[in-house]
Scaffold this motif. Structure first.
Motif, PDB file in Angstrom:
ATOM      1  N   VAL A   1      15.746  19.469  -8.618  1.00  0.00           N
ATOM      2  CA  VAL A   1      17.211  19.058  -8.591  1.00  0.00           C
ATOM      3  C   VAL A   1      17.874  19.521  -7.302  1.00  0.00           C
ATOM      4  O   VAL A   1      18.006  20.556  -7.161  1.00  0.00           O
ATOM      5  N   ILE A   2      18.298  18.447  -6.566  1.00  0.00           N
ATOM      6  CA  ILE A   2      18.907  18.757  -5.200  1.00  0.00           C
ATOM      7  C   ILE A   2      20.456  18.592  -5.357  1.00  0.00           C
ATOM      8  O   ILE A   2      21.040  19.278  -4.449  1.00  0.00           O
ATOM      9  N   GLU A   3      20.895  17.841  -6.251  1.00  0.00           N
ATOM     10  CA  GLU A   3      22.202  17.394  -6.373  1.00  0.00           C
ATOM     11  C   GLU A   3      22.725  17.051  -7.959  1.00  0.00           C
ATOM     12  O   GLU A   3      22.027  16.590  -8.718  1.00  0.00           O
TER      13      GLU A   3
ATOM     14  N   ARG B   1      20.337  14.096  -8.595  1.00  0.00           N
ATOM     15  CA  ARG B   1      19.467  13.463  -7.432  1.00  0.00           C
ATOM     16  C   ARG B   1      18.385  14.578  -7.576  1.00  0.00           C
ATOM     17  O   ARG B   1      18.360  15.858  -7.518  1.00  0.00           O
TER      18      ARG B   1
ATOM     19  N   PHE C   1      17.702  20.631   1.964  1.00  0.00           N
ATOM     20  CA  PHE C   1      18.101  21.299   0.727  1.00  0.00           C
ATOM     21  C   PHE C   1      17.402  22.944   0.735  1.00  0.00           C
ATOM     22  O   PHE C   1      16.236  22.966   1.406  1.00  0.00           O
TER      23      PHE C   1
ATOM     24  N   SER D   1      20.477  27.734  -5.098  1.00  0.00           N
ATOM     25  CA  SER D   1      20.096  26.783  -4.280  1.00  0.00           C
ATOM     26  C   SER D   1      21.012  25.636  -4.098  1.00  0.00           C
ATOM     27  O   SER D   1      22.188  25.564  -4.982  1.00  0.00           O
ATOM     28  N   ARG D   2      21.102  25.009  -2.894  1.00  0.00           N
ATOM     29  CA  ARG D   2      22.109  24.126  -2.591  1.00  0.00           C
ATOM     30  C   ARG D   2      21.614  22.960  -1.503  1.00  0.00           C
ATOM     31  O   ARG D   2      20.873  23.321  -0.672  1.00  0.00           O
ATOM     32  N   LEU D   3      22.387  21.889  -1.515  1.00  0.00           N
ATOM     33  CA  LEU D   3      22.169  21.097  -0.287  1.00  0.00           C
ATOM     34  C   LEU D   3      23.324  21.216   0.672  1.00  0.00           C
ATOM     35  O   LEU D   3      24.381  21.393   0.391  1.00  0.00           O
TER      36      LEU D   3
ATOM     37  N   ILE E   1      15.384  16.655   3.632  1.00  0.00           N
ATOM     38  CA  ILE E   1      15.001  15.747   2.394  1.00  0.00           C
ATOM     39  C   ILE E   1      14.763  14.344   3.129  1.00  0.00           C
ATOM     40  O   ILE E   1      14.299  13.673   2.222  1.00  0.00           O
TER      41      ILE E   1
ATOM     42  N   VAL F   1      21.056  22.635  -9.920  1.00  0.00           N
ATOM     43  CA  VAL F   1      20.529  22.740  -8.670  1.00  0.00           C
ATOM     44  C   VAL F   1      19.486  23.807  -8.386  1.00  0.00           C
ATOM     45  O   VAL F   1      19.789  24.680  -8.714  1.00  0.00           O
TER      46      VAL F   1
END
Lengths: 107, 230
Positions: free
Chosen positions: A27-29, A100, B67, B56-58, B25, A38
């Motif tokens: 899960v990135i967003e 996402r 990411f 964790s994050r983008l 990504i 996330v």
């Protein structure tokens, strides 16, 4: 901080070392209420065995199918799920959120 | 992801070291940044934020999306007392992915047979705690009911940054404990860090129920930052 997704990455490594084709979905967003935070992972092998989760079970089925494609061609994929999404009517998130997902192969 | 990279990430976790996996990504390009390498990385600010928050994050940089998969130091529970409650607590804590260490100088209690799959040290707390390096990812739980054993552990825990300290015993028992520790020179502010009576008040009676209440309190303490920021 409870790092409950580390055993999933350990499983991914073990399955790959055992010679299986393996993909990791992450899960990135997320937007609004999403079932898993996330960074959550789902690991899938070529025989559709899976471990972990990226939702409350709502979209895992589709991701497993996509993961088989990723294991086949090695190309990472970005997937999005939510109520506004066309696929949502079949597999969307009943909670009304949007997520996402990044799916990659372990080489 | 290359298997070698995945393997390195898992190895850092096993060694109780934080690490971040950075993934572009779109291109799929990846690199692993170990805790000690964060300062030399171009994304140093973002990496540091992620490590501090344990999330964790983008992130976006120069029109590219990366990411950041954050692996923080695993959380550890140090249990003082190889007692009945500990026998329930240890496997439940393992189930939550917590590292578990049991300390009890009484060799009849501290046996591997009573505690499979966890580290058991049949030593006095003041002998072994300095080597365990209690950090802000560590919880200390004193369960022996015996001041000779518990007090030394609590004193050591109060000198550390550990995020949770709990002690078993009734309000009266805790009152006497406060008196002893105060006499030993520990300040009121420090003593207020001790959760006692230990655990969330769920009316727990059996050892397993007490273990649930203790673990629930540890999780609540651990997640408080996140609940506040949500």
């Amino acid at each position: 901080m409870l790092s409950n997704d580390t055993d999933i990455l350990r499983t991914a490594e073990a399955w790959r070392r055992a010679g299986k084709g393996v993909a990791i979905a992450t899960v990135i967003e997320t937007w609004k209420s999403a079932p898993r935070p996330v960074g959550s992972h789902l690991v899938i092998d070529e025989d559709t065995n899976f471990f972990g989760s990226v939702s409350g079970g709502c979209v895992e089925g589709v991701i497993i199918t996509e993961a088989l494609g990723v294991i086949e061609d090695g190309k990472p994929r970005l997937l999005e799920f939510g109520v506004a999404d066309e696929t949502a009517w079949q597999v969307g998130l009943s909670c009304g959120g949007r997520i996402r997902i990044y799916v990659e192969r372990v080489d | 992801m290359r298997l070698g990279l995945l393997s390195d990430l898992n190895a850092e976790q096993a060694a109780r070291r934080a690490a971040i996996l950075i993934t572009d990504i779109i291109s799929g390009e990846q690199r692993l940044v170990r805790e000690k390498e964060v300062r030399e990385d171009p994304l140093v600010q973002e990496l540091q934020e992620c490590l501090d928050q344990g999330k964790s994050r983008l992130v976006e940089r120069d029109g590219r999306q990366f990411f950041l998969t954050v692996q923080v130091t695993p959380v550890r529970v140090v249990i003082i007392g190889a007692v009945h409650i500990s026998q329930a607590l240890a496997p439940m804590a393992r189930r939550l992915d917590l590292d578990v260490t049991i300390i009890d100088p009484r060799t009849a209690f501290a046996t591997p047979e009573r505690f499979p799959d966890v580290l058991v040290l049949a030593e006095w707390p003041d002998t072994v705690l300095p080597d365990l390096k209690l950090d802000r990812y560590t919880a200390v739980v004193a369960l022996t009911h015996d001041p000779k054993i518990d007090d030394a552990a609590l004193s050591a825990a109060l000198q550390s940054q550990c995020f949770y300290i709990g002690a078993l015993g009734s309000r009266e028992t805790h009152e006497r404990r406060i008196q002893r520790l105060t006499a030993a020179g520990i300040t009121e502010v420090d003593l207020a860090r001790i959760h006692a009576p230990i655990g969330l008040d769920i009316g727990a009676v059996s050892p397993a129920e007490i273990a649930v209440s203790v673990l629930a309190e540890i999780v609540a303490t651990l997640r408080k930052e996140r609940r506040r920021s949500a």
